[in-house]
Design a protein around this motif. Structure first.
Motif, PDB file in Angstrom:
ATOM      1  N   ARG A 194       2.482   4.855 -10.769  1.00  0.00           N
ATOM      2  CA  ARG A 194       2.870   6.251 -11.010  1.00  0.00           C
ATOM      3  C   ARG A 194       2.088   6.889 -12.162  1.00  0.00           C
ATOM      4  NH1 ARG A 194       4.029   6.892  -6.245  1.00  0.00           N
ATOM      5  NH2 ARG A 194       6.109   6.336  -5.492  1.00  0.00           N
ATOM      6  N   ASP A 220      -7.091   5.216  -7.297  1.00  0.00           N
ATOM      7  CA  ASP A 220      -6.478   5.811  -6.101  1.00  0.00           C
ATOM      8  C   ASP A 220      -5.877   7.188  -6.387  1.00  0.00           C
ATOM      9  OD1 ASP A 220      -5.875   5.724  -3.361  1.00  0.00           O
ATOM     10  OD2 ASP A 220      -3.823   5.060  -3.763  1.00  0.00           O
ATOM     11  N   ARG A 279       0.850  -1.189   0.000  1.00  0.00           N
ATOM     12  CA  ARG A 279       0.000   0.000   0.000  1.00  0.00           C
ATOM     13  C   ARG A 279       0.890   1.244   0.000  1.00  0.00           C
ATOM     14  NH1 ARG A 279      -5.262  -1.477   1.417  1.00  0.00           N
ATOM     15  NH2 ARG A 279      -5.443  -3.487   2.494  1.00  0.00           N
ATOM     16  N   TRP A 280       0.378   2.356  -0.510  1.00  0.00           N
ATOM     17  CA  TRP A 280       1.119   3.606  -0.515  1.00  0.00           C
ATOM     18  C   TRP A 280       0.114   4.737  -0.601  1.00  0.00           C
ATOM     19  CZ3 TRP A 280       0.053   0.601  -4.542  1.00  0.00           C
ATOM     20  CH2 TRP A 280      -0.480   1.204  -5.697  1.00  0.00           C
ATOM     21  N   GLY A 281       0.582   5.956  -0.502  1.00  0.00           N
ATOM     22  CA  GLY A 281      -0.323   7.109  -0.646  1.00  0.00           C
ATOM     23  C   GLY A 281      -1.480   7.052   0.333  1.00  0.00           C
ATOM     24  N   SER A 282      -2.681   6.989  -0.191  1.00  0.00           N
ATOM     25  CA  SER A 282      -3.876   6.952   0.660  1.00  0.00           C
ATOM     26  C   SER A 282      -4.060   5.597   1.321  1.00  0.00           C
ATOM     27  CB  SER A 282      -5.113   7.261  -0.189  1.00  0.00           C
ATOM     28  OG  SER A 282      -5.343   6.201  -1.110  1.00  0.00           O
ATOM     29  N   LYS A 283      -3.273   4.623   0.889  1.00  0.00           N
ATOM     30  CA  LYS A 283      -3.322   3.249   1.426  1.00  0.00           C
ATOM     31  C   LYS A 283      -4.671   2.574   1.204  1.00  0.00           C
ATOM     32  CE  LYS A 283       0.308   3.997   4.820  1.00  0.00           C
ATOM     33  NZ  LYS A 283       0.762   3.830   6.208  1.00  0.00           N
ATOM     34  N   PRO A 306       4.149   0.816  -6.071  1.00  0.00           N
ATOM     35  CA  PRO A 306       3.318   2.020  -6.265  1.00  0.00           C
ATOM     36  C   PRO A 306       3.117   2.365  -7.745  1.00  0.00           C
ATOM     37  CG  PRO A 306       4.886   2.375  -4.495  1.00  0.00           C
ATOM     38  CD  PRO A 306       5.242   1.057  -5.106  1.00  0.00           C
TER      39      PRO A 306
END
Length: 690
Positions: A165, A181, A152-156, A163
């Motif tokens: 891009r 997302d 997970r990344w960012g807002s998860k 991730p």
């Protein structure tokens, strides 16, 4: 109907090499299925990929779904109408929900997924634009890719292999608009991270892959692979060598780069004094370098590394590669020299400090078991003359686990044991067996070939299987942490490729006894469970070779000798290609099947023409049949049995076996049971399909 091509590119942080092909395979299969379900079947789908992007090209997707008639099924007729034929609340409610009058309902029989009569309506569905459907399908498709591990990344809110891009989604010349997302799809892609990092607009879907190459991205996996292989082979030839072929390394390196640029490097010749496997492992597993060998397969002091960029000054990268490799090889040479200060035999007592498994004792315990089991296996396989060497190899088999070299490079377990044993002055067959105990190490690998190595290799696998099954540890559907399937397959391959006759159950029972004699209690059922497990793996292998399942079952139900089983199966399958012999097998099946379960033959004297002729013919071939079976000449044995067919047929056509007179019935059954016992020494013909 007009059609357009679809381009989807998922740009992300560098994916692990092993993630790429499974992800592309999933995208291709799943998009094809989803488009077909949406009545938008493409003519073809192609996939491309690098560590930074997964690309999909779908050709000739119709611009609009076809108009179509759909059948909407409601309640059953019994529920929809009362006894007088009047519509019930169920029918009225269904009609209202679909916007039609109840009089418009029709009756259908056995609609999809249901049995009986139901009420339904036929509705004309207007086709939607493909772009609208794609906007729904593509984000779902992206997020459903099954990675071995995701993050997970960012807002998860979402998970993906790495991730995301950017997302490029173009249908024809139009953007397919959606969002994942917070990342909005567009017609913008990006070139090589270092060589051409800026974004560029994609105007022509069909020219995209070629356009990427101008941006230093070779998206075609097979093309990248060819570049690496061709250039590397050319570089190797320049120094009078050949590229050491390694398909696994080639596959991995191909998916580590976007723009492959092979670079030739060298290392000091002093490192060639190491066992050649050491530099090869260091180069492959730790640096992802290809090795270079001479025409005789001897290692040369060169390597080929694959850069992800075309450098302005190639020497800078070469020197970097050489510096890192030299440090690793210098460490390896130090470990080698340190290990030589103690013999393998001196290390054996220290194996008490290494746990094999918490329920199965230490590596010293395992060594003691192998010392007892391996000579027994040698005797059981007709190699009793090498029992002493087998016992010696078993004693030394795990000692290299205590060396610095194996501690640093676990891939060299067994291999370093071989070299250290030779340097210790051990017999060559003993040293080779230390390495061969682990063969085959992977699919397609060689099996043990030496007499000592075969016995130790089989014993190593048997000890693992019996031990883990005996303490209740078995493979599950997807989990096999102790590689028990690989052990079983390796056991089978070693037996078959060396044409070894070995009755497995007695050996499995001996392995269990050895465990218990040394103080570890195992389940009573372990030998039988392992036998069934191995046979199931063997059945899979046989089916892959094209043998019929009924032939396989007919043989494996009567023998635990896998190589012997293979000989019998091959004989039957060869003869089954003849329709005449197929009929013989069916006749023999009749002999076996009519005998009641548990029936034992009694002394008898045949009476009448058909009993007498059948029995006399059986006696004529019995002795010769026994000799053929003993010599494993199953083809000739089956051809000899063929001579019984006309007499068996005449017997069944003219004689009532299950006579009302018990004495007559028992005599006739005893005759057939006597013949069946001989037949069952080849195969259980009751399992041969008619």
């Amino acid at each position: 109907m007009k059609a357009q091509n679809l381009l989807l590119e998922i740009g992300c942080e560098e994916l692990p090499a092993s993630f790429i092909k499974p992800a592309l395979d999933f995208l291709k299969t799943e998009l094809s299925k989803r488009l077909e379900d949406a009545f938008l079947k493409p003519s073809e789908i192609e996939t491309f990929g690098t560590p930074r992007r997964l690309i999909l090209l779908a050709y000739d997707i119709p611009e609009v779904q076809p108009d179509r008639e759909e059948l909407l099924v409601g309640p059953s007729v019994k529920a929809a109408f009362d006894s007088e034929g009047n519509p019930t609340k169920a029918a009225i409610g269904f009609a209202r929900s679909k916007g039609v009058a109840v009089e418009e309902l029709i009756k259908v029989s056995n609609p999809l997924g249901k049995k009986g009569e139901y009420v339904a309506i036929k509705k004309l569905v207007k086709g939607k634009p493909a772009k609208e459907i794609l906007a729904l399908i593509l984000p779902q498709l992206i997020l459903s890719i099954p990675f071995k591990k995701s993050m997970r990344w960012g807002s998860k809110k979402v998970r993906f292999g790495r991730p995301i891009r950017w997302i490029l989604a173009v249908y024809g010349r139009e953007i397919v608009t959606f969002e994942v997302d917070g990342i909005k799809s567009s017609n913008i892609s990006y070139g090589h991270r270092f060589l051409t990092p800026n974004g560029f607009e994609v105007e022509n879907v069909n020219e995209f892959i070629n356009g990427l190459e101008e941006k230093f991205v070779v998206a075609d996996i097979e093309k990248r692979k060819s570049i690496i292989l061709d250039v590397s082979e050319t570089l190797a030839k320049k120094v009078g060598g050949e590229l050491l072929k390694d398909e696994d390394l080639l596959e991995e390196v191909t998916n580590l780069v976007e723009y492959p640029y092979p670079i030739l490097g060298s290392f000091d010749k002093e490192f060639l004094n190491l066992p050649k496997e050491v530099p090869i492992v260091v180069m492959k597993d730790h640096q992802k370098f290809f090795s270079v060998v001479d025409n005789d397969g001897n290692l040369k002091n060169y390597f080929i590394g694959i850069s992800n960029i075309k450098p302005a000054d190639e020497s800078v990268i070469r020197k970097g590669y050489e510096k890192v490799l030299r440090a690793r090889l210098k460490d390896a040479l130090f470990f080698f020299n340190e290990d030589r200060k103690k013999t393998l035999e001196e290390r054996v007592p220290q194996l008490n400090g290494i746990v094999f498994h918490e329920k199965l004792g230490t590596m010293f315990d395992k060594t003691k078991r192998l010392e007892l089991l391996a000579p027994f296996v040698a005797e059981s396989t007709g190699k009793g003359r090498v029992k002493e060497k087998v016992e010696r190899a078993a004693l030394l088999s795990k000692a290299d686990l205590l060396t610095e070299m194996v501690n640093e490079f676990p891939e060299l377990q067994g291999t370093m044991g071989k070299y250290y044993a030779l340097l210790d002055g051990e017999d060559e067959s003993v040293a080779t067996a230390i390495e061969e105990q682990y063969f085959p190490r992977f699919s397609g690998d060689v099996v043990a070939r030496g007499e000592v190595g075969i016995s130790l290799s089989l014993s190593e696998k048997i000890d693992n299987l019996i031990g883990f099954f005996g303490v209740g540890i078995r493979p599950t559907g997807s989990a096999d942490p102790y590689s028990l399937r690989r052990n079983a397959i390796g056991l089978i391959q070693t037996i078959l490729e060396n044409r070894i006759h070995l009755n497995l159950l007695p050996v499995f029972q001996k392995a269990k006894e050895i465990y218990e004699d040394l103080g570890l209690k195992l389940s009573e059922s372990a030998p039988q469970e392992v036998l069934e497990f191995v046979k199931e793996r063997f059945k899979v292998l046989l089916r892959e070779r094209g043998f019929k399942i009924d032939t396989i079952e007919a043989i494996l139900s009567i023998t635990d000798d896998l190589y012997d089983a293979l000989l019998r199966i091959e004989a039957i399958e060869t003869l089954r290609k003849s329709e005449e012999f197929e009929n013989v097998l069916v006749t023999l099946r009749r002999v076996v099947n009519i005998i009641p379960k548990g029936f034992e033959a009694v002394d008898f004297e045949p009476e009448g023409k058909y009993e007498t002729e059948l029995y006399e013919k059986f006696l004529l071939i019995k002795e010769k049949l026994s000799k053929l079976i003993s010599s494993k000449n199953y083809r000739e044995a089956l051809l000899l049995i063929k001579e019984l067919k006309p007499f068996v047929d005449a017997f069944f056509e003219n004689v009532m076996v299950m006579d009302k007179d018990e004495n007559v019935k028992n005599r006739r059954l005893s005759l057939l049971k006597t013949i069946a016992n001989e037949l069952l020494s080849i195969a259980d013909f009751s399992k041969i399909a008619s």
